[in-house]
Design a protein around this motif. Structure first.
Motif, PDB file in Angstrom:
ATOM      1  N   VAL A   1       0.887  -1.161   0.000  1.00  0.00           N
ATOM      2  CA  VAL A   1       0.000   0.000   0.000  1.00  0.00           C
ATOM      3  C   VAL A   1       0.927   1.214   0.000  1.00  0.00           C
ATOM      4  O   VAL A   1       1.490   1.585   1.028  1.00  0.00           O
ATOM      5  CB  VAL A   1      -0.935   0.021   1.227  1.00  0.00           C
ATOM      6  CG1 VAL A   1      -1.820   1.274   1.194  1.00  0.00           C
ATOM      7  CG2 VAL A   1      -1.790  -1.229   1.271  1.00  0.00           C
ATOM      8  N   VAL A   2       1.134   1.780  -1.185  1.00  0.00           N
ATOM      9  CA  VAL A   2       2.088   2.870  -1.362  1.00  0.00           C
ATOM     10  C   VAL A   2       1.324   4.187  -1.448  1.00  0.00           C
ATOM     11  O   VAL A   2       0.517   4.379  -2.359  1.00  0.00           O
ATOM     12  CB  VAL A   2       2.941   2.663  -2.627  1.00  0.00           C
ATOM     13  CG1 VAL A   2       3.904   3.829  -2.822  1.00  0.00           C
ATOM     14  CG2 VAL A   2       3.709   1.350  -2.543  1.00  0.00           C
ATOM     15  N   CYS A   3       1.555   5.059  -0.488  1.00  0.00           N
ATOM     16  CA  CYS A   3       0.960   6.395  -0.533  1.00  0.00           C
ATOM     17  C   CYS A   3       1.995   7.377  -1.063  1.00  0.00           C
ATOM     18  O   CYS A   3       3.125   7.440  -0.557  1.00  0.00           O
ATOM     19  CB  CYS A   3       0.484   6.832   0.849  1.00  0.00           C
ATOM     20  SG  CYS A   3      -1.070   6.055   1.343  1.00  0.00           S
ATOM     21  N   ILE A   4       1.607   8.116  -2.101  1.00  0.00           N
ATOM     22  CA  ILE A   4       2.480   9.117  -2.698  1.00  0.00           C
ATOM     23  C   ILE A   4       2.016  10.484  -2.213  1.00  0.00           C
ATOM     24  O   ILE A   4       0.863  10.874  -2.428  1.00  0.00           O
ATOM     25  CB  ILE A   4       2.448   9.049  -4.237  1.00  0.00           C
ATOM     26  CG1 ILE A   4       2.805   7.629  -4.710  1.00  0.00           C
ATOM     27  CG2 ILE A   4       3.407  10.068  -4.831  1.00  0.00           C
ATOM     28  CD1 ILE A   4       2.732   7.453  -6.220  1.00  0.00           C
ATOM     29  N   ILE A   5       2.913  11.199  -1.537  1.00  0.00           N
ATOM     30  CA  ILE A   5       2.593  12.508  -0.986  1.00  0.00           C
ATOM     31  C   ILE A   5       3.502  13.558  -1.603  1.00  0.00           C
ATOM     32  O   ILE A   5       4.527  13.248  -2.213  1.00  0.00           O
ATOM     33  CB  ILE A   5       2.710  12.522   0.554  1.00  0.00           C
ATOM     34  CG1 ILE A   5       4.157  12.227   0.993  1.00  0.00           C
ATOM     35  CG2 ILE A   5       1.750  11.501   1.183  1.00  0.00           C
ATOM     36  CD1 ILE A   5       4.397  12.396   2.491  1.00  0.00           C
ATOM     37  N   GLY A   6       3.117  14.812  -1.435  1.00  0.00           N
ATOM     38  CA  GLY A   6       3.893  15.921  -1.982  1.00  0.00           C
ATOM     39  C   GLY A   6       2.975  17.071  -2.310  1.00  0.00           C
ATOM     40  O   GLY A   6       1.754  16.920  -2.376  1.00  0.00           O
ATOM     41  N   ALA A   7       3.567  18.225  -2.530  1.00  0.00           N
ATOM     42  CA  ALA A   7       2.786  19.423  -2.838  1.00  0.00           C
ATOM     43  C   ALA A   7       2.110  19.298  -4.196  1.00  0.00           C
ATOM     44  O   ALA A   7       2.520  18.487  -5.041  1.00  0.00           O
ATOM     45  CB  ALA A   7       3.688  20.663  -2.804  1.00  0.00           C
ATOM     46  N   SER A   8       1.069  20.073  -4.408  1.00  0.00           N
ATOM     47  CA  SER A   8       0.426  20.120  -5.724  1.00  0.00           C
ATOM     48  C   SER A   8       1.447  20.508  -6.773  1.00  0.00           C
ATOM     49  O   SER A   8       2.294  21.379  -6.553  1.00  0.00           O
ATOM     50  CB  SER A   8      -0.726  21.130  -5.708  1.00  0.00           C
ATOM     51  OG  SER A   8      -1.735  20.717  -4.812  1.00  0.00           O
ATOM     52  N   GLY A   9       1.388  19.844  -7.926  1.00  0.00           N
ATOM     53  CA  GLY A   9       2.319  20.146  -9.006  1.00  0.00           C
ATOM     54  C   GLY A   9       3.622  19.383  -8.931  1.00  0.00           C
ATOM     55  O   GLY A   9       4.540  19.633  -9.725  1.00  0.00           O
TER      56      GLY A   9
ATOM     57  N   LEU B   1      -9.698  -2.319   2.521  1.00  0.00           N
ATOM     58  CA  LEU B   1      -8.999  -2.965   1.408  1.00  0.00           C
ATOM     59  C   LEU B   1      -7.530  -3.201   1.758  1.00  0.00           C
ATOM     60  O   LEU B   1      -6.970  -4.266   1.464  1.00  0.00           O
ATOM     61  CB  LEU B   1      -9.104  -2.098   0.151  1.00  0.00           C
ATOM     62  CG  LEU B   1     -10.491  -1.947  -0.472  1.00  0.00           C
ATOM     63  CD1 LEU B   1     -10.440  -0.955  -1.624  1.00  0.00           C
ATOM     64  CD2 LEU B   1     -11.028  -3.295  -0.945  1.00  0.00           C
ATOM     65  N   ALA B   2      -6.909  -2.208   2.393  1.00  0.00           N
ATOM     66  CA  ALA B   2      -5.505  -2.352   2.793  1.00  0.00           C
ATOM     67  C   ALA B   2      -5.333  -3.489   3.786  1.00  0.00           C
ATOM     68  O   ALA B   2      -4.394  -4.297   3.680  1.00  0.00           O
ATOM     69  CB  ALA B   2      -4.996  -1.041   3.387  1.00  0.00           C
ATOM     70  N   SER B   3      -6.253  -3.595   4.748  1.00  0.00           N
ATOM     71  CA  SER B   3      -6.159  -4.653   5.766  1.00  0.00           C
ATOM     72  C   SER B   3      -6.325  -6.033   5.160  1.00  0.00           C
ATOM     73  O   SER B   3      -5.844  -7.027   5.717  1.00  0.00           O
ATOM     74  CB  SER B   3      -7.198  -4.416   6.863  1.00  0.00           C
ATOM     75  OG  SER B   3      -8.511  -4.696   6.401  1.00  0.00           O
ATOM     76  N   GLU B   4      -7.011  -6.095   4.008  1.00  0.00           N
ATOM     77  CA  GLU B   4      -7.234  -7.381   3.332  1.00  0.00           C
ATOM     78  C   GLU B   4      -6.117  -7.724   2.353  1.00  0.00           C
ATOM     79  O   GLU B   4      -6.165  -8.761   1.684  1.00  0.00           O
ATOM     80  CB  GLU B   4      -8.578  -7.347   2.609  1.00  0.00           C
ATOM     81  CG  GLU B   4      -9.769  -7.252   3.552  1.00  0.00           C
ATOM     82  CD  GLU B   4     -11.076  -6.985   2.834  1.00  0.00           C
ATOM     83  OE1 GLU B   4     -11.041  -6.760   1.608  1.00  0.00           O
ATOM     84  OE2 GLU B   4     -12.127  -7.017   3.496  1.00  0.00           O
ATOM     85  N   GLY B   5      -5.125  -6.851   2.232  1.00  0.00           N
ATOM     86  CA  GLY B   5      -3.972  -7.149   1.385  1.00  0.00           C
ATOM     87  C   GLY B   5      -4.076  -6.671  -0.040  1.00  0.00           C
ATOM     88  O   GLY B   5      -3.282  -7.084  -0.893  1.00  0.00           O
TER      89      GLY B   5
END
Length: 254
Positions: free
Chosen positions: A41-49, A194-198
């Protein structure tokens, strides 16, 4: 920069190598490398743009990358254009603006990809659509049209529609950013389950607490570059890069 290694030894589902994307003279993505393993479960973060949504759109082939390769099950999809539809069935996407068909009911929205893309019969499509509509709590609304639903309900239908294709990976492009604040929680709750279910997911999000609590990996992007790719514990509690620390400072101080 180095991504986290695959600890279970299996081949990655997706492998992005030296990916670049330019619009005219604007270089939006620069030499992107990372891998997605089953259950990530990969979360991509960062400022707009920063290129986050463009990266997702390239992975899903809604945008054609300018350079690099995207390997799915070790095959470069950029050299197999004619199979993009079947690839998208395996790498599904949930959009910021829901993208439901306004002239179809909730049930029809969830069946159409199963019949048209997967070529399944209507009975199968009905059963699989109902399975996932129940899962996201939208079974009571199967005969409603999208205009009769709240934003949170529309997004839960969009998630059910993507799940009905039974993809290997599900991409989420800022799935809560178009929602009123009181509706954000109901969508995040579905994603947490969904994440908890893999379920293997790549999520572009501004929901920092969700990224910290749910992701197995957090990726920080800035100016088209992956600055840091690590566990959420390290990214949020002890980021290595100054730019990551600056971006998270407001969140971490709360």
């Amino acid at each position: 920069m180095e991504a986290i290694e695959n600890v279970n030894g299996n081949s990655p589902i997706l492998e992005i190598n030296h990916l670049g994307k330019t619009f005219g003279n604007n270089e939006v993505l620069k030499d992107i490398d990372f891998k997605i393993n089953q259950g990530d479960v990969v979360c991509i973060i960062g400022a707009s743009g920063s290129g986050k949504s463009t990266l997702l759109r390239c992975i899903n082939m809604l945008e054609a990358p300018t350079s690099g390769e995207i390997l799915h099950d070790k095959e470069n999809i950029l050299s197999k254009r004619k199979e993009i539809t079947s690839y998208r069935a395996k790498v599904g996407m949930v959009f910021q603006q829901f993208n439901l068909f306004s002239n179809m009911t909730v049930l029809e929205n969830c069946m159409i990809g199963v019949t048209k893309v997967l070529k399944k019969d209507k009975d199968y499509a009905n059963n699989i659509a109902m399975k996932y509509l129940k899962k996201v709590g939208m079974a009571p609304y199967i005969n409603a049209k999208p205009h009769q639903l709240s934003g949170g309900q529309k997004q839960r239908v969009a998630i059910a529609r993507a799940l009905a294709m039974e993809p290997e990976v599900l991409l989420f492009d800022e799935p809560t950013s178009a929602l009123d604040p009181e509706m954000v929680g109901e969508v995040l709750a579905v994603m947490r389950e969904l994440a908890s279910e893999g379920m293997t997911m790549i999520i572009v999000t501004h929901e920092m607490a969700f990224a910290r609590d749910v992701s197995t990996r957090t990726v920080f992007m800035e100016k088209g570059v992956i600055v840091e790719d690590d566990t959420p514990q390290l990214i949020f509690n002890n980021p290595k890069n100054k730019r990551t620390r600056e971006f998270l400072s407001r969140f971490m101080d709360n």
